[in-house]
Write an enzyme that holds these catalytic residues in place. Structure first.
Site, PDB file in Angstrom:
ATOM      1  N   SER A  52       1.050  -1.670   0.213  1.00 25.93           N
ATOM      2  CA  SER A  52       0.279   0.452   0.120  1.00 25.93           C
ATOM      3  C   SER A  52       0.737   1.387  -0.159  1.00 25.93           C
ATOM      4  CB  SER A  52      -0.649  -0.394   1.243  1.00 25.93           C
ATOM      5  OG  SER A  52      -1.403  -1.417   1.330  1.00 25.93           O
TER       6      SER A  52
HETATM    7  N1  SAH Z   1      -0.690  -4.270   4.185  1.00 23.60           N
HETATM    8  C1  SAH Z   1      -0.126  -5.108   2.731  1.00 23.60           C
HETATM    9  C2  SAH Z   1      -1.085  -4.754   1.142  1.00 23.60           C
HETATM   10  C3  SAH Z   1      -2.260  -5.597   1.271  1.00 23.60           C
HETATM   11  S1  SAH Z   1      -2.353  -5.875  -1.004  1.00 23.60           S
HETATM   12  C4  SAH Z   1       1.097  -3.871   3.129  1.00 23.60           C
HETATM   13  O1  SAH Z   1       1.982  -3.365   3.671  1.00 23.60           O
HETATM   14  O2  SAH Z   1       2.274  -4.153   1.785  1.00 23.60           O
HETATM   15  C5  SAH Z   1      -3.708  -6.887   0.139  1.00 23.60           C
HETATM   16  C6  SAH Z   1      -3.060  -8.635   0.157  1.00 23.60           C
HETATM   17  O3  SAH Z   1      -4.170  -8.994   0.810  1.00 23.60           O
HETATM   18  C7  SAH Z   1      -2.824  -9.316  -0.723  1.00 23.60           C
HETATM   19  O4  SAH Z   1      -0.976  -9.504  -1.020  1.00 23.60           O
HETATM   20  C8  SAH Z   1      -3.283 -10.705  -1.278  1.00 23.60           C
HETATM   21  O5  SAH Z   1      -2.957 -11.351  -1.600  1.00 23.60           O
HETATM   22  C9  SAH Z   1      -4.216 -10.363   0.319  1.00 23.60           C
HETATM   23  N2  SAH Z   1      -5.421 -10.868   0.294  1.00 23.60           N
HETATM   24  C10 SAH Z   1      -6.318 -10.711  -0.671  1.00 23.60           C
HETATM   25  N3  SAH Z   1      -7.202 -11.723  -0.253  1.00 23.60           N
HETATM   26  C11 SAH Z   1      -7.030 -12.177   1.288  1.00 23.60           C
HETATM   27  C12 SAH Z   1      -7.672 -12.921   2.630  1.00 23.60           C
HETATM   28  N4  SAH Z   1      -9.148 -13.514   2.247  1.00 23.60           N
HETATM   29  N5  SAH Z   1      -7.107 -13.597   2.870  1.00 23.60           N
HETATM   30  C13 SAH Z   1      -6.078 -13.027   3.261  1.00 23.60           C
HETATM   31  N6  SAH Z   1      -5.108 -11.656   2.794  1.00 23.60           N
HETATM   32  C14 SAH Z   1      -5.687 -12.051   1.434  1.00 23.60           C
END
Ligand code: SAH
Length: 208
Positions: A52
């Protein structure tokens, strides 16, 4: 970077700014994008996912109102950066349980967190986080870093009394950041404004 986020009003508390100053974002950014580590932009981390933008992490950690000692559930570890910033705010007695559904990302989040010195404060779990993580509930705070079609019911139910949940809710391309507070077994919700996240994929999210 933090100075700009303060000037632009994305963050205002000493807790959030100190936490963001302490976490070296470049340790969570892939090798080929190192030069962009301290720009206020999301960056590609593989598997179609992104770390993010710093201003969004700032908005989220500040509105989640994190305190020392909080037990926090994060859905979507991605690179592990956001979890590290939250760990700074709850340390030394709090803990972050961070759930990631894509194994390769979970592994690199673990490695990044270890490398940056957060492995004791953050546990990365490979699972569909749209169901929450009942085994460690209830949580003081829940932070969802992926967009859900509606507020996932299991997450609300895993909040402790007085607990707070932040989740982007809306379509696949554009969402509103929702803050849910549990008080006296009632839930109140507030819309904090527009945002853009990758989809939450799972039982209480979108289909792949
Ligand atoms: N906060 C993170 C960025 C998150 S991007 C950082 O600082 O880098 C969103 C993430 O959510 C992705 O890696 C994606 O694979 C994950 N995601 C999507 N659906 C999900 C679910 N149902 N359970 C766990 N992770 C999930």
């Amino acid at each position: 970077m933090v100075k700009r986020l303060l000037e632009q009003g994305y963050i205002s508390t000493p807790e959030a700014s100190l936490a963001m100053e302490r976490v070296p974002r470049h340790l969570f950014v892939p090798e080929e994008l190192q030069d962009s580590s301290y720009q206020d932009t999301p960056l590609y981390i593989g598997e179609g996912q992104t770390i993010s933008a710093p201003h969004m992490v700032g908005i989220m950690v500040e509105n989640l109102d994190l305190h020392k000692g909080n037990k926090v559930l994060e859905i979507g570890s991605g690179s592990g950066y956001h979890a590290a910033v939250m760990a700074e705010m709850v340390r030394p007695t709090g803990h972050i349980f961070s759930v990631e559904r894509i194994e390769t990302l979970a592994m690199s989040a673990r490695a990044n967190l270890d490398n940056a010195g957060y492995s004791e404060l953050v546990t990365v779990i490979i699972e569909d986080g749209s169901n929450g993580l009942p085994e460690h509930s209830p949580y003081d705070r829940i932070s969802v870093a992926a967009a859900a079609p509606s507020i996932p019911e299991p997450l609300k139910l895993q909040l402790a009394e007085g607990g707070k949940l932040l989740v982007p809710v809306g379509g696949r391309l554009y969402q509103e950041l929702m803050l849910v507070v549990r008080r006296d077994h009632q839930f109140t919700q507030e819309n904090l404004g527009g945002c853009v996240f990758v989809p939450l994929v799972g039982e209480h999210g979108y289909n792949e």
